[in-house]
Scaffold this motif. Structure first.
Motif, PDB file in Angstrom:
ATOM      1  N   ALA A 121     -29.402 -49.073  17.528  1.00  0.00           N
ATOM      2  CA  ALA A 121     -30.482 -48.717  18.449  1.00  0.00           C
ATOM      3  C   ALA A 121     -29.944 -48.165  19.769  1.00  0.00           C
ATOM      4  CB  ALA A 121     -31.365 -49.938  18.721  1.00  0.00           C
ATOM      5  N   ALA A 122     -28.760 -48.601  20.179  1.00  0.00           N
ATOM      6  CA  ALA A 122     -28.211 -48.167  21.468  1.00  0.00           C
ATOM      7  C   ALA A 122     -27.860 -46.683  21.463  1.00  0.00           C
ATOM      8  CB  ALA A 122     -26.970 -48.994  21.807  1.00  0.00           C
ATOM      9  N   VAL A 123     -27.651 -46.095  20.278  1.00  0.00           N
ATOM     10  CA  VAL A 123     -27.269 -44.677  20.203  1.00  0.00           C
ATOM     11  C   VAL A 123     -28.324 -43.849  19.464  1.00  0.00           C
ATOM     12  CG1 VAL A 123     -24.806 -45.118  20.384  1.00  0.00           C
ATOM     13  CG2 VAL A 123     -25.880 -45.130  18.124  1.00  0.00           C
ATOM     14  N   GLU A 124     -29.487 -44.433  19.182  1.00  0.00           N
ATOM     15  CA  GLU A 124     -30.544 -43.727  18.459  1.00  0.00           C
ATOM     16  C   GLU A 124     -31.017 -42.516  19.253  1.00  0.00           C
ATOM     17  OE1 GLU A 124     -35.085 -44.646  16.779  1.00  0.00           O
ATOM     18  OE2 GLU A 124     -34.015 -46.119  18.023  1.00  0.00           O
ATOM     19  N   GLY A 125     -31.285 -41.399  18.550  1.00  0.00           N
ATOM     20  CA  GLY A 125     -31.824 -40.220  19.224  1.00  0.00           C
ATOM     21  C   GLY A 125     -31.786 -39.000  18.335  1.00  0.00           C
ATOM     22  N   GLY A 126     -32.523 -37.956  18.763  1.00  0.00           N
ATOM     23  CA  GLY A 126     -32.481 -36.669  18.086  1.00  0.00           C
ATOM     24  C   GLY A 126     -33.497 -36.468  16.995  1.00  0.00           C
ATOM     25  N   ALA A 127     -34.388 -37.447  16.755  1.00  0.00           N
ATOM     26  CA  ALA A 127     -35.296 -37.344  15.612  1.00  0.00           C
ATOM     27  C   ALA A 127     -36.427 -36.355  15.836  1.00  0.00           C
ATOM     28  CB  ALA A 127     -35.876 -38.718  15.280  1.00  0.00           C
ATOM     29  N   GLY A 128     -36.900 -36.195  17.064  1.00  0.00           N
ATOM     30  CA  GLY A 128     -38.013 -35.298  17.317  1.00  0.00           C
ATOM     31  C   GLY A 128     -39.284 -36.040  17.666  1.00  0.00           C
ATOM     32  N   GLU A 129     -40.373 -35.276  17.826  1.00  0.00           N
ATOM     33  CA  GLU A 129     -41.641 -35.829  18.289  1.00  0.00           C
ATOM     34  C   GLU A 129     -42.519 -36.295  17.124  1.00  0.00           C
ATOM     35  OE1 GLU A 129     -42.320 -36.244  21.527  1.00  0.00           O
ATOM     36  OE2 GLU A 129     -40.309 -35.432  21.915  1.00  0.00           O
ATOM     37  N   ARG A 130     -43.443 -37.181  17.433  1.00  0.00           N
ATOM     38  CA  ARG A 130     -44.411 -37.639  16.446  1.00  0.00           C
ATOM     39  C   ARG A 130     -45.440 -36.550  16.156  1.00  0.00           C
ATOM     40  NH1 ARG A 130     -46.194 -43.708  18.513  1.00  0.00           N
ATOM     41  NH2 ARG A 130     -44.086 -44.606  18.690  1.00  0.00           N
ATOM     42  N   HIS A 218     -33.259 -36.980   2.468  1.00  0.00           N
ATOM     43  CA  HIS A 218     -32.324 -37.716   3.326  1.00  0.00           C
ATOM     44  C   HIS A 218     -33.134 -38.492   4.350  1.00  0.00           C
ATOM     45  CE1 HIS A 218     -29.644 -34.473   1.826  1.00  0.00           C
ATOM     46  NE2 HIS A 218     -28.685 -35.374   1.972  1.00  0.00           N
ATOM     47  N   LEU A 219     -32.823 -39.774   4.523  1.00  0.00           N
ATOM     48  CA  LEU A 219     -33.543 -40.634   5.452  1.00  0.00           C
ATOM     49  C   LEU A 219     -32.603 -41.168   6.525  1.00  0.00           C
ATOM     50  CD1 LEU A 219     -35.568 -42.739   2.843  1.00  0.00           C
ATOM     51  CD2 LEU A 219     -36.451 -40.863   4.242  1.00  0.00           C
ATOM     52  N   HIS A 220     -33.026 -41.071   7.788  1.00  0.00           N
ATOM     53  CA  HIS A 220     -32.276 -41.719   8.870  1.00  0.00           C
ATOM     54  C   HIS A 220     -32.958 -42.991   9.328  1.00  0.00           C
ATOM     55  CE1 HIS A 220     -35.172 -40.168  11.865  1.00  0.00           C
ATOM     56  NE2 HIS A 220     -35.065 -38.991  11.276  1.00  0.00           N
ATOM     57  N   ARG A 221     -34.166 -43.246   8.779  1.00  0.00           N
ATOM     58  CA  ARG A 221     -34.913 -44.470   9.079  1.00  0.00           C
ATOM     59  C   ARG A 221     -35.811 -44.767   7.884  1.00  0.00           C
ATOM     60  NH1 ARG A 221     -39.937 -45.370  11.133  1.00  0.00           N
ATOM     61  NH2 ARG A 221     -40.268 -43.254  11.938  1.00  0.00           N
ATOM     62  N   HIS A 249     -42.299 -37.603   8.141  1.00  0.00           N
ATOM     63  CA  HIS A 249     -42.769 -38.483   9.211  1.00  0.00           C
ATOM     64  C   HIS A 249     -43.523 -39.674   8.638  1.00  0.00           C
ATOM     65  CE1 HIS A 249     -42.549 -35.688  12.845  1.00  0.00           C
ATOM     66  NE2 HIS A 249     -42.300 -34.861  11.839  1.00  0.00           N
ATOM     67  N   ASP A 250     -43.421 -40.821   9.304  1.00  0.00           N
ATOM     68  CA  ASP A 250     -44.446 -41.844   9.204  1.00  0.00           C
ATOM     69  C   ASP A 250     -45.180 -41.859  10.535  1.00  0.00           C
ATOM     70  OD1 ASP A 250     -42.869 -43.322  10.962  1.00  0.00           O
ATOM     71  OD2 ASP A 250     -42.340 -44.881   9.508  1.00  0.00           O
ATOM     72  N   VAL A 251     -46.106 -42.782  10.731  1.00  0.00           N
ATOM     73  CA  VAL A 251     -46.928 -42.734  11.939  1.00  0.00           C
ATOM     74  C   VAL A 251     -46.124 -43.017  13.207  1.00  0.00           C
ATOM     75  CG1 VAL A 251     -49.077 -43.255  10.742  1.00  0.00           C
ATOM     76  CG2 VAL A 251     -47.654 -45.136  11.600  1.00  0.00           C
ATOM     77  N   HIS A 252     -44.893 -43.507  13.063  1.00  0.00           N
ATOM     78  CA  HIS A 252     -44.059 -43.794  14.224  1.00  0.00           C
ATOM     79  C   HIS A 252     -43.156 -42.632  14.607  1.00  0.00           C
ATOM     80  CE1 HIS A 252     -45.447 -47.892  13.822  1.00  0.00           C
ATOM     81  NE2 HIS A 252     -45.014 -47.930  12.576  1.00  0.00           N
ATOM     82  N   GLY A 253     -43.070 -41.603  13.749  1.00  0.00           N
ATOM     83  CA  GLY A 253     -42.232 -40.456  14.057  1.00  0.00           C
ATOM     84  C   GLY A 253     -41.448 -39.990  12.843  1.00  0.00           C
ATOM     85  N   PRO A 254     -40.488 -39.061  13.049  1.00  0.00           N
ATOM     86  CA  PRO A 254     -39.703 -38.545  11.938  1.00  0.00           C
ATOM     87  C   PRO A 254     -38.833 -39.624  11.298  1.00  0.00           C
ATOM     88  CG  PRO A 254     -39.562 -37.083  13.841  1.00  0.00           C
ATOM     89  CD  PRO A 254     -40.209 -38.342  14.316  1.00  0.00           C
ATOM     90  N   VAL A 255     -38.685 -39.538   9.974  1.00  0.00           N
ATOM     91  CA  VAL A 255     -37.839 -40.484   9.243  1.00  0.00           C
ATOM     92  C   VAL A 255     -36.734 -39.790   8.445  1.00  0.00           C
ATOM     93  CG1 VAL A 255     -39.713 -42.152   9.039  1.00  0.00           C
ATOM     94  CG2 VAL A 255     -39.304 -40.538   7.173  1.00  0.00           C
TER      95      VAL A 255
END
Length: 269
Positions: A121-130, A218-221, A249-255
């Motif tokens: 979680a400390a380095v999470e990023g880059g997924a995009g907008e919901r 491919h899934l990052h989450r 996407h799921d409702v929380h954002g890109p997966v």
């Protein structure tokens, strides 16, 4: 299960007929032919088999992170067998394989990578907008564009009017994957991913065929919720090949992302 007169029970894409065998219902029928299976529910059935295989011998702290289906032949709307095995065991990385057989012929071969999970979680990023939430959107009568039992079963809610080669939409279904069996969150989400090739068509499916020969995810989450979001672009090349590319996407954002290689050709009269 079946009704008393032997007809398929309503409300699911498949009925289990044995330990590894399943009978598709009319809800699983395809878009270009009603006597073949749409790959969306069939791909979901493969993931269901993978998840049940993992449940029988749990791998704590590992997650299905890439699933790659190769469609080897026409999946007839007939009883199918799904077998799962381990190709490469491991404590932090493992490779599974599933094969779907219909009438003694393999029609799908799937390979799935499991990767170790950890706290990043400390380095999470880059997924995009919901995407805009599905409850704020109207349903699109996609069955006016496409035939088939599968397409008739889904609720598709685009964020904007679909354009040739470009659409973002939410997809859900009220049906069970397998009658009487709960499906995991990942299975439920991925069951709808192959719909991407039908929401952003470049040409009318009444005039052109552009079936996919594979589906790689491919899934990052790990996804959750009852809706699958598809932010999809379609490219047709000049020599009969095409590509459907989707941010999932799921409702929380890109997966993650999905890719589908297409074979493009005029529909024969």
């Amino acid at each position: 299960m079946s009704t008393g007169n032997g007809t398929p029970a309503r409300g699911s894409y498949y009925e289990r007929t044995g330990e590894h065998t399943f009978k598709p219902t009319p809800h699983a029928s395809g878009a270009w032919s009603d006597d073949e299976q749409h790959f969306s529910p069939l791909g979901g059935l493969v993931v269901h088999a993978l998840e049940r295989h993992l449940a029988a011998a749990p791998r704590p702290g590992m997650a299905l992170s890439r699933i790659s289906h190769d469609i080897l032949g026409r999946p007839a709307l007939d009883e199918c067998e799904v077998r799962v095995g381990t190709v490469r065991p491991g404590r932090t990385i493992e490779l599974l394989e599933a094969v779907v057989t219909i009438a003694d012929r393999p029609v799908v071969r799937t390979r799935a990578w499991l990767l170790a999970s950890g706290d990043t979680a400390a380095v999470e990023g880059g997924a995009g907008e919901r995407l805009t939430p599905p409850e704020e959107l109207e349903s699109w009568p996609i069955a006016d564009e496409w035939p088939g039992g599968y397409i008739a079963s889904v609720d598709v809610r685009p964020l904007a009017p679909p354009r040739p080669g470009r659409t973002a939409a939410w997809v859900s279904t009220p049906l069970d994957l397998v009658a009487g069996e709960p499906a995991g969150a990942l299975t439920s989400f991925l069951t709808l991913v192959d719909t991407a090739n039908g929401i952003a068509v470049r040409q009318s499916p009444q005039e052109w065929m552009f079936p996919n020969v594979d589906l790689t995810i491919h899934l990052h989450r790990q996804p959750s919720g009852d809706w699958t979001g598809l932010d999809t672009s379609v490219v047709f090349g000049p020599t009969g090949q095409g590509l459907t590319s989707t941010v999932l996407h799921d409702v929380h954002g890109p997966v993650g992302r999905a890719e589908q290689l297409l074979t493009v050709r005029p529909l024969q009269p």
